[in-house]
Design a protein around this motif. Structure first.
Motif, mmCIF file in Angstrom:
data_model
loop_
_atom_site.group_PDB
_atom_site.id
_atom_site.type_symbol
_atom_site.label_atom_id
_atom_site.label_comp_id
_atom_site.label_asym_id
_atom_site.label_seq_id
_atom_site.Cartn_x
_atom_site.Cartn_y
_atom_site.Cartn_z
ATOM 1 N N THR A 89 0.812 -1.221 0.000
ATOM 2 C CA THR A 89 0.000 0.000 0.000
ATOM 3 C C THR A 89 0.841 1.265 0.000
ATOM 4 O O THR A 89 0.365 2.322 -0.399
ATOM 5 N N ASP A 90 2.088 1.165 0.461
ATOM 6 C CA ASP A 90 2.938 2.360 0.560
ATOM 7 C C ASP A 90 4.390 1.939 0.381
ATOM 8 O O ASP A 90 4.960 1.247 1.236
ATOM 9 N N ARG A 144 -8.037 4.476 1.492
ATOM 10 C CA ARG A 144 -7.150 5.613 1.724
ATOM 11 C C ARG A 144 -5.709 5.172 2.012
ATOM 12 O O ARG A 144 -4.778 5.972 1.873
ATOM 13 N N LEU A 145 -5.512 3.913 2.400
ATOM 14 C CA LEU A 145 -4.162 3.427 2.679
ATOM 15 C C LEU A 145 -3.276 3.474 1.446
ATOM 16 O O LEU A 145 -2.061 3.602 1.559
ATOM 17 N N ASN A 146 -3.877 3.365 0.273
ATOM 18 C CA ASN A 146 -3.129 3.519 -0.979
ATOM 19 C C ASN A 146 -3.325 4.958 -1.449
ATOM 20 O O ASN A 146 -4.233 5.260 -2.220
ATOM 21 N N ARG A 147 -2.494 5.861 -0.954
ATOM 22 C CA ARG A 147 -2.672 7.286 -1.233
ATOM 23 C C ARG A 147 -2.627 7.616 -2.725
ATOM 24 O O ARG A 147 -3.463 8.393 -3.214
ATOM 25 N N PRO A 148 -1.677 7.074 -3.506
ATOM 26 C CA PRO A 148 -1.687 7.391 -4.942
ATOM 27 C C PRO A 148 -3.003 7.020 -5.610
ATOM 28 O O PRO A 148 -3.546 7.800 -6.398
ATOM 29 N N TRP A 182 -5.958 6.602 -4.163
ATOM 30 C CA TRP A 182 -7.005 7.462 -3.606
ATOM 31 C C TRP A 182 -7.060 8.790 -4.358
ATOM 32 O O TRP A 182 -8.145 9.265 -4.730
ATOM 33 N N GLU A 183 -5.906 9.381 -4.585
ATOM 34 C CA GLU A 183 -5.886 10.680 -5.252
ATOM 35 C C GLU A 183 -6.284 10.577 -6.725
ATOM 36 O O GLU A 183 -6.901 11.498 -7.275
ATOM 37 N N ARG A 199 -9.998 10.452 -6.792
ATOM 38 C CA ARG A 199 -10.584 11.750 -6.453
ATOM 39 C C ARG A 199 -10.414 12.767 -7.577
ATOM 40 O O ARG A 199 -11.350 13.496 -7.923
ATOM 41 N N SER A 246 -4.658 13.972 -11.983
ATOM 42 C CA SER A 246 -3.869 13.728 -10.780
ATOM 43 C C SER A 246 -2.423 13.438 -11.159
ATOM 44 O O SER A 246 -2.152 12.729 -12.140
ATOM 45 N N TYR A 279 -0.672 11.411 -9.815
ATOM 46 C CA TYR A 279 -0.489 9.976 -9.644
ATOM 47 C C TYR A 279 -1.157 9.158 -10.758
ATOM 48 O O TYR A 279 -1.055 7.921 -10.754
#
Length: 762
Positions: free
Chosen positions: A71-72, A116-120, A122-123, A126, A131, A133
């Motif tokens: 995830t990160d 949300r744990l996978n921020r890229p 998630w963005e 959104r 983005s 990402y």
């Protein structure tokens, strides 16, 4: 010993090249974190390995038991103890003479809960294609009508409870980001306004518009071929390499990448020449690793196939295949493999196939499909001039030579199409062979292993020697394995099952309403034998087997009535027939000897230094049990009490020799026997100061009268046998005798009743 561990003090320092003498794989999980691994370091070091190989250590989905759902990339996994715990483990390992090898996952990331744990990701959901990402992921926005399909709902969207909660969309425990300015819309308009479309999980099969890992929609493909994405996703791993925390890298699923060679060149430039790098690459029997790849070699499934195969009797395997076909009515291997490929491609991978067909155009759609089905290896590579003739002929017979030729030209002139074709081909091979045909075709289950060829399971001694000679010449630092976190049965289970190839009549005719399952159940029970919790473990493995085979039930279309009957095939733990107990022991020790003495860098899977009977995951990922007391007893001079301790003593002997006398493990030369049972002995030298010999097909050997006058032509020198019971202890002449270089030696006297032997030149 491996080369000295080096920690560069500045970027200008050139690290000392590190090649492990052997590795020991640990499966980390919240129940077995870095601290538990650190506690095991003294024992693991005492075995004689040079490096500790860790499963993925970067931040993963909560509770993950494997770590491949990253995830990160910028953080070491907190559930394992975080970066502090990893660095403490590295320090403890270094104090005991061990380096670390890390398993890394460049191909994909998790689609986790919470998202949300996978921020890229998630963005991207959104902000959409704008983005920063968005370049991270293989998303076909056009195919999705400007939205990313998210197959996360339990049913059609209209039957699911979705509601707005502030700036997120809530569905059960999952949350999705809302596009700016849309939170006040009514639900239908709100869903249409997002950069994603929550959908029933069944839609993934036909409508998914992002690249995934195989058929797992919870793992989204990463475009690591983009230099910026590479830099962002590898920064932490490369920092650990530069700091000396890690001295080697295992690259997971290299076939999933758009351009494996370019990726590996970028990785090599960033990690430096001092880092040992191997790739998880499944090679077909006649396939070779591209020589231009800047790696030490594969992780070793090609070696596994050769070691298994040389202990498989070809005549018995053929008889089992004939009986299996007669009792089940199922097709033989080539037809089973092709049928599985067609089912998977047009079913589970229909979305991926559709994307390729759209790129190629409707007139070439059938040729694309037929080429993928006919392709005999996992994938082609960029720049290859042509496709294999057999694949071209089979595809042309179904789709026409003109269309096939046109697709071939498209592959050569369109890099984007070629990359996606290759990635789809790799996913197809893995899912249709490893995860379907290997469960469907079951005359000899020991042959249905990663990297195996069930239709041709046996390997001759000459073929084994040729493979080892090539390995020593071309890839001397490649990995070799027998049991891994991905093997469907551990080596010890396969050793028991493959003994059936020497006496196929002892398989009998399994009975039941489903003869295919009866074959699987009997061999699985024989392979596992009497071990703790054998019944529940068998039940879990058989349920997975029938779902993967997809003959009567499947993961996505379960037949509850059929699955309820699977429990009836779970027998009480079975002992091997007495006639085969000795053959299983000979197989077990012979496979261990060849693996640890042959060219390459052998890896011991957690706990597999002693007898280790495990079935398919998650059974083979259970917490490790280390035989500390047994090793201490053997080191104290006690004789082994059973085959498990024999294996442990043999393993420690060879691992310690590799560590303390690495010069003994160079080169490779067969040593050929002569006489009536010559084909039952497989012997070779390394360096050439090390000589090893293993008995092949021992049950057949005994039935034919034993060794009789079979002799081994020894290389010049005086050879001293190492005690089979005491790790790394040469026996004196009065105990075992020495063998002079003059003349030849009788094999019966050389082995003295043991199935294997190890000798050193004095």
């Amino acid at each position: 010993m491996s080369q000295p561990h080096a920690t560069p003090e500045s970027e200008s320092d050139v690290p000392t090249p590190v090649t492990p003498t052997s590795t020991y794989r640990l499966q980390l999980r919240p129940e077995f974190p870095f601290a538990a691994a650190e506690a095991a370091v003294p024992y693991i070091a005492s075995l004689g390995v040079s490096h500790l190989h860790l499963s993925p250590v970067l931040e993963a989905a909560p509770g993950s038991t494997h770590g491949y759902d990253v995830t990160d990339h910028s953080r070491v996994r907190a559930e394992l103890g975080g970066e502090v715990g990893l660095r403490a483990l590295a320090e403890a390992a270094r104090a005991h003479g061990l380096g670390l090898v890390l398993d890394i996952v460049p191909n994909h990331m998790a689609v986790p809960t919470p998202l949300r744990l996978n921020r890229p990701l998630w963005e991207v959901l959104r902000d959409g294609p704008s983005s920063p990402y968005a370049r991270w992921f293989d998303i076909d926005w056009e195919a999705g009508g400007g939205q990313v399909l998210l197959p996360v709902l339990a049913g059609p969207v209209e039957s699911c409870e979705l509601e707005v909660d502030g700036e997120v969309l809530r569905y059960g425990e999952q949350r999705f980001p809302l596009r700016e300015g849309t939170s006040g819309l009514e639900l239908p308009e709100l869903l249409a306004a997002q950069w994603y479309r929550p959908a029933w999980w069944r839609e993934a099969r036909t409508a998914l518009n992002y690249r995934r890992f195989f058929t797992i929609s919870e793992l989204i493909g990463v475009r690591v071929e983009d230099p910026e994405v590479f830099t962002a996703t590898h920064a932490k791993v490369l920092e650990l390499v530069r700091d000396g925390v890690a001295e080697g890298l295992r690259i997971d699923h290299v076939d999933g990448l758009a351009d494996p060679e370019e990726y590996l060149r970028r990785l090599r430039a960033a990690a430096g020449d001092g880092c040992w790098v191997v790739v998880e690459k499944i090679l077909a029997r006649e396939e070779r690793l591209p020589s231009a790849w800047p790696v030490a070699g594969t992780t070793g499934y090609d070696a596994l196939h050769r070691v298994d195969g040389v202990f498989t009797d070809p005549e018995g395997a053929a008889e089992l295949a004939a009986r299996y076909g007669e009792t089940t009515g199922l097709p033989h291997w080539p037809e089973a493999a092709r049928a599985s490929a067609r089912e998977v491609l047009t079913g589970d991978l229909a979305a991926e196939l559709g994307a390729l067909e759209r790129q190629a155009g409707p007139e070439l759609a059938s040729a694309v499909r037929e080429l993928l089905i006919a392709f005999p290896v996992y994938r082609p590579y960029p720049g290859e001039p042509d496709l294999p003739p057999r694949a071209l002929e089979q595809a042309a017979a179904a789709a026409g030579p003109g269309a096939v030729a046109a697709v071939r030209e498209l592959l050569l002139r369109d890099p984007a199409f070629a990359a996606r074709f290759a990635q789809t081909s790799a996913a197809l091979r893995a899912k249709s062979l490893e995860d379907r045909a290997f469960y469907r075709y079951a005359p000899l289950l020991s042959a249905t292993e990663v990297g195996g060829e069930p239709g041709r399971p046996a390997v001759s001694a000459a073929e084994f020697h040729a493979y080892c000679a090539a390995l020593a010449e071309e890839w001397p630092a490649a990995g070799t394995v027998l049991s891994t976190h991905d093997t469907k049965r551990s080596a010890d289970v396969r050793a028991r099952i493959s003994a059936l190839s020497q006496a196929p009549e002892l398989m009998g005719r399994p009975e039941g309403a489903d003869p295919q399952l009866a074959w699987v159940a009997r061999q699985t029970a024989l392979g596992l034998g009497r071990v703790p919790e054998a019944g529940p473990r068998l039940a879990d493995a058989l349920l997975k087997a029938v779902r993967e085979a997809a003959l009567h039930t499947s993961w996505t279309e379960p037949d509850e009535a059929y699955e309820a009957g699977v429990a009836g095939y779970v027998r009480n733990p079975l002992d091997l027939p007495p006639e085969l107990a000795g053959a299983a022991r000979a197989n077990l020790l012979g496979m261990t000897l060849l693996h640890l003495a042959m060219p390459g860098v052998p890896e011991v899977y957690q706990g597999a230094e002693t007898e280790y009977r495990a079935l398919v995951d998650p059974d083979n990922r259970r917490p490790a049990h280390f035989p500390r007391r047994a090793l201490a007893r053997l080191d104290g001079g006690s004789a082994p009490e059973d085959a498990a301790e024999e294996k442990l003593g043999l393993t420690a002997t060879l691992l310690r020799l590799r560590r303390d006398r690495p010069e003994l493990f160079r080169g490779y030369a067969p040593v050929l026997a002569r006489g009536p049972a010559a084909d039952h002995l497989l012997a070779f030298t390394r360096a050439p100061g090390l000589l090893v010999a293993a008995t092949r097909l021992s049950h057949r050997l005994a039935a034919s009268g034993g060794w009789r006058d079979t002799r081994l032509h020894l290389p010049p020198g005086t050879w001293t046998r190492l005690a089979p019971s005491a790790p790394c202890s040469p026996l004196s002449a009065s105990e075992e005798g020495t063998v002079s270089h003059s003349g030849t030696a009788e094999v019966a006297a050389l082995l003295d009743g043991h199935p294997v032997g190890v000798w050193l030149r004095r």
